[in-house]
Every structure is written in structure tokens, then in C-alpha cells.
Design an enzyme around this catalytic site. Sequence first.
Site, PDB file in Angstrom:
ATOM      1  N   LYS A   1       6.358  43.126  19.550  1.00  0.00           N
ATOM      2  CA  LYS A   1       6.202  43.102  18.092  1.00  0.00           C
ATOM      3  C   LYS A   1       7.503  43.361  17.349  1.00  0.00           C
ATOM      4  CE  LYS A   1       3.704  45.045  14.173  1.00  0.00           C
ATOM      5  NZ  LYS A   1       2.635  45.945  13.698  1.00  0.00           N
TER       6      LYS A   1
ATOM      7  N   ASP B   1       6.809  42.737   0.174  1.00  0.00           N
ATOM      8  CA  ASP B   1       5.844  41.670   0.453  1.00  0.00           C
ATOM      9  C   ASP B   1       4.418  42.206   0.494  1.00  0.00           C
ATOM     10  OD1 ASP B   1       6.091  43.103   2.813  1.00  0.00           O
ATOM     11  OD2 ASP B   1       5.827  41.359   4.105  1.00  0.00           O
TER      12      ASP B   1
ATOM     13  N   ASP C   1      -0.940  41.747   1.840  1.00  0.00           N
ATOM     14  CA  ASP C   1       0.377  41.781   2.494  1.00  0.00           C
ATOM     15  C   ASP C   1       0.708  40.442   3.142  1.00  0.00           C
ATOM     16  OD1 ASP C   1       0.210  44.406   1.773  1.00  0.00           O
ATOM     17  OD2 ASP C   1       0.007  45.203   3.805  1.00  0.00           O
TER      18      ASP C   1
END
Length: 454
Positions: A222, A387, A132
Site C-alpha cells: 500500500k 482530497d 475522499d
Amino acid sequence: YPYNMDFRGRAYPIPPYLSNIGSDLCRGLLTFAESKPLGPRGLYWLKVHLANLGGNDKITFDERAQFTDDNMENVRLAVTHPFGKNPELKETQWWMKLDDPFQGLAACHEIINAIDSGDPESYMCAMPVHMDGSCNGLQHYAALGLDTGGGAAVNLCKSDKPSDVYIGVMEEVVRLVAEEASKKLDFDTSNLDQLSTEQMKAFRSNKSAKLVNGLIDRGVVKRTVMTSVYGVTFIGAKEQIREKITEKLEEKGHDIDDINDDIFQACSYLAKITMDVMGQLFVGAKETMNWLTTSARLISAYEQPVAWISPIGVPCVQPYRQQRSYMVTTFLQKVTLVDNSDELPVHKSRQVSAFPPNYVHSLDSSHMLLTALEMEKRGLTFSAVHDSFWTHACDVDEMNEALRESFVDLYKQPLLENLKAGWEMRYPDIDFPDIPQKGDLDLDEVKSAPYFFQ
């Protein structure tokens, strides 16, 4: 799977239930059609994969493999007694506590089967192993602007261990908040009505810092960091942070209703600091995003949708237009019909705000498809979810090489220059601003950056 492609070039599986874009359970059920022997490195990557699924993805690859080795008794117990308990082990039903438990359980089965086969290198395995991107949107922005500092923060540069951009932002936010909370105000706060505007601002910042000091962790910042690349607004960032801070204050026994106004003010303060830190850390990304936004505003002012050609030749046109509603009244009900015709006027604000993230999505889809083509040339199996790139465990090293080469080849093209040239040809009356000055990031370093995808 059959796939369709959205207007940015992103590919999505058409099946609605069981696909690689589905839930943890869906992904845990899926394997490749073809099995391949693990070879000399396959078991190692299965162990790394299991650690990743357990959330241990901020340590080196060797440490991740060691994490699986250290938990091998739990791995075996997950296979032999998935719902049972072993009084000799501290962890019971260990696999259920992983971040992705069903994928983790599938990995446990493959690891134990490979070990028990007596010859792990010859064991035939069809399980997909994932690599990833590290905060992939920011990786694309850093590459666009050749931003060395930003690139290092998102693992575009060679390093002995993975960088965690969320931790980097969090540490700076924690430092600034602690610094503000420790300040002693040099004016009387007993009568707030008599304070000047500047004093009131200082008082509110100090009060907010004291409320949230000690509560800030990786989870608080985050979502804001992750969505900053996709154009999160100040209001959106504030709501993301407010959700986490409220949880932490409740855990400390605060009455949320009594301090609701203070929380609102503190989260506004924290959102501003977080976004300021992001701007300082990713200078190149901010400048590129501002350039894209300004250009989109100029185009939409001419009542035109923002359009561009992606690096792989996909014509992208943003579909955002003002909707026209009609109310149809029947004997039983009223039904609202919405007209989405291309003849309607463009939705200017959405055309502007959505363009930077949509352009980056067209770049990440280009990278994925270029990697898919390279993997096909090499005769290797490949699947992907945006991704997150998947292949057989034995082929992870070669996929890592292919995806890095594809990324470097993509960004050695003059992407922003081509974008501007296309616009100037299409909209000759618009005077577009100059492209931001680029940094000195060496793109070839990506090829030797072990944690670029991990």
C-alpha cells in the site's frame, strides 16, 4: 478558519491545534456552524460515513449503509454506554475499534439522535460527511494522460463496486512471487562462488521469493503504491516494504538478526516487482511522470528553479536551494544559522525529484478550490482537507455532482500543453521533449463514476 496557501496552492488552516486537518479527536469535535435537516438521503449518508470511519470503504455504498444497520445495537450502545459492556452483544466498546473512533462516536450520536427524533428527514444535523478521493494522486495522473486502464483502477470509470488499486497491485505481485518461488533452478547451488552473474541473480530472486511467498498482503504494497505518484525512490520503496515484511517474519517466529541479509535482499526483490507492476498498470502515469522529470532536469540545468502557473492562476515556484550554514560561537554554546536566501544556487536534484509530486499537488489544490467556488455558487457549505471534501449529510449528492463537474472541467483544459508553452516562452533556449501521447479515457464518464470520491 483562516487559511494560508503554500507555494503549490494547497490550502492549510492556520490554527495549530483544533482544525479540520487535525487528529481524529479534533475532527470528532468539529461541526458546521449551521445545522440543516437531513432530508430524504441524509441518514443514508451518515450510515455510509460511519462505515467509512470503520474502514469498510471497499464495498458498495449500499453495503456500507447495511453495515451500519447490521451494527445498530452497537451504534446505540456507543451512545448510551460508551465505556460500558453489554453481555448480550458480541462486540463491546465497539466504537473504540473503528479506524477513526472519535469521529465514529460522533457519527453514532447523530444517527441515534436522528432515528430517535421520530422524523429523521427533519432532524437538524451539523455533522460534516466526507467524500475522499480514491488514491487521488493517481487519479490526477490518469486524467492528465487520459489513461483508461489506470483510470479504471482508481475509479474514474463507472462501475458497480469500487476498485481497490492496492488489491490490484497486490494480486499481481503475489502471482509473480508465487511463480518465482515455485521455480526449480536448473543449476547446482552447492557452491555459489562458481555461479555466473545470471545464475547468481536467478538464485537470489528464487531465494527471496521463497522467503516472502505467503506474506504479501494489501498492507505490504500500500505505502509503495500510494507514494509512487509522489516520486518514491527504489530505496524508499524497499524500506517501506521491509518494515512490513519484518513484522510478518517476526510473527512467524523467525530470528530477524539471523536472516537480516536475506530480508534486505528479499525486500529489494519485492520493491522492484512492485514498482514494475505499477509501471505496467499505470503506463500513462509513468510516461507523464518521466516527461515532468525530464523537463525539470532541463530547467534546473540552467540554474533556474522550476516554476509554473497552476490551472487556477497561482504562480508556483519551487523554493529548493542549496543551504549555506554559519557557526556562531558564544561563551555558552555554538549556534548554527542557515541562510535560505533566494540568491543561493538552486538545489538541482531536489528541483528535479520534487517537481512531479508538486505539480500534481498544484492540480489537486486547483480541483479543491474550483469545487469550493462551485459549492459557494450553489449556496452549500463546504470544507476540505486536500482530497477529502466535506459537506452536510443532506448535500452529499449535490457535492458529488459539483466535484465531478469541476474535475472534468479542469482536465478538459490542455494542462500539459499550457505547461510546456509557458516554459518555452520563459526558457526559449531549452528544447523540451514532446508531451507523451494520450490515451482514450472519456473524461465525461467521471460524472457517472460513483466511487470517484467515496
